[in-house]
Write a protein that holds these residues in place. Sequence first.
Motif, PDB file in Angstrom:
ATOM      1  N   SER A   1       0.847  -1.199   0.000  1.00 44.85           N
ATOM      2  CA  SER A   1       0.000   0.000   0.000  1.00 44.85           C
ATOM      3  C   SER A   1       0.880   1.247   0.000  1.00 44.85           C
ATOM      4  O   SER A   1       0.404   2.335   0.288  1.00 44.85           O
ATOM      5  CB  SER A   1      -0.915   0.012   1.228  1.00 44.85           C
ATOM      6  N   ASP A   2       2.134   1.077  -0.301  1.00 46.34           N
ATOM      7  CA  ASP A   2       3.081   2.192  -0.361  1.00 46.34           C
ATOM      8  C   ASP A   2       2.844   3.024  -1.613  1.00 46.34           C
ATOM      9  O   ASP A   2       2.235   2.550  -2.578  1.00 46.34           O
ATOM     10  CB  ASP A   2       4.521   1.659  -0.405  1.00 46.34           C
ATOM     11  N   SER A   3       3.377   4.238  -1.622  1.00 46.10           N
ATOM     12  CA  SER A   3       3.315   5.073  -2.821  1.00 46.10           C
ATOM     13  C   SER A   3       4.698   5.246  -3.447  1.00 46.10           C
ATOM     14  O   SER A   3       4.814   5.704  -4.574  1.00 46.10           O
ATOM     15  CB  SER A   3       2.724   6.447  -2.494  1.00 46.10           C
ATOM     16  N   ASP A   4       5.740   4.853  -2.740  1.00 43.64           N
ATOM     17  CA  ASP A   4       7.119   4.991  -3.209  1.00 43.64           C
ATOM     18  C   ASP A   4       7.705   3.591  -3.417  1.00 43.64           C
ATOM     19  O   ASP A   4       7.944   2.869  -2.455  1.00 43.64           O
ATOM     20  CB  ASP A   4       7.919   5.781  -2.160  1.00 43.64           C
ATOM     21  N   ASN A   5       7.943   3.219  -4.672  1.00 48.55           N
ATOM     22  CA  ASN A   5       8.421   1.873  -4.979  1.00 48.55           C
ATOM     23  C   ASN A   5       9.811   1.612  -4.409  1.00 48.55           C
ATOM     24  O   ASN A   5      10.093   0.512  -3.937  1.00 48.55           O
ATOM     25  CB  ASN A   5       8.407   1.624  -6.490  1.00 48.55           C
TER      26      ASN A   5
END
Length: 150
Positions: A69-73
């Motif tokens: 659910s992260d936004s930064d890979n």
Amino acid sequence: MEILRGNFLINTKEEAVIANEIFRDSEYVGLYFSASWCPPCQMFLPRLKAMHEEAQSRQVKLEIIFVPSDSDNQRMTRFFLEHHGPWYALPVGPLAVELRRKMQIFSIPSLVVLSNKGKLVTRSGREDLEGCEDPLETWFSSSDKRKNES
């Protein structure tokens, strides 16, 4: 698991692995919905690792796929490589969002266990790990019974 077929995941060696290979080589897949920034997820991770190790020792062919659910890979990948067990991660992006929607995930951490054919074993994997004495027996003995009855 049609939604994942043909897509690439990463393993803990940072190698790309096509999802089809994971399904072919396993009997069950645990979809672990989590995020690097989530304290409850970080607290749940040791239980998940221990369950995965126990499954391996019992020769249960269970693979885990981390659905972030992260936004930064980059941040997600770093956290995955440093803290997760020997399993796979879906990259941050629209496929992870679609899988959360399809599996009706409204909070994290969540663990959904499926057969390699996509049949639901349990939606309450997290709760089972935190509350059952032997979740593997609960999940897989009933699945094995269903297989034998067919």
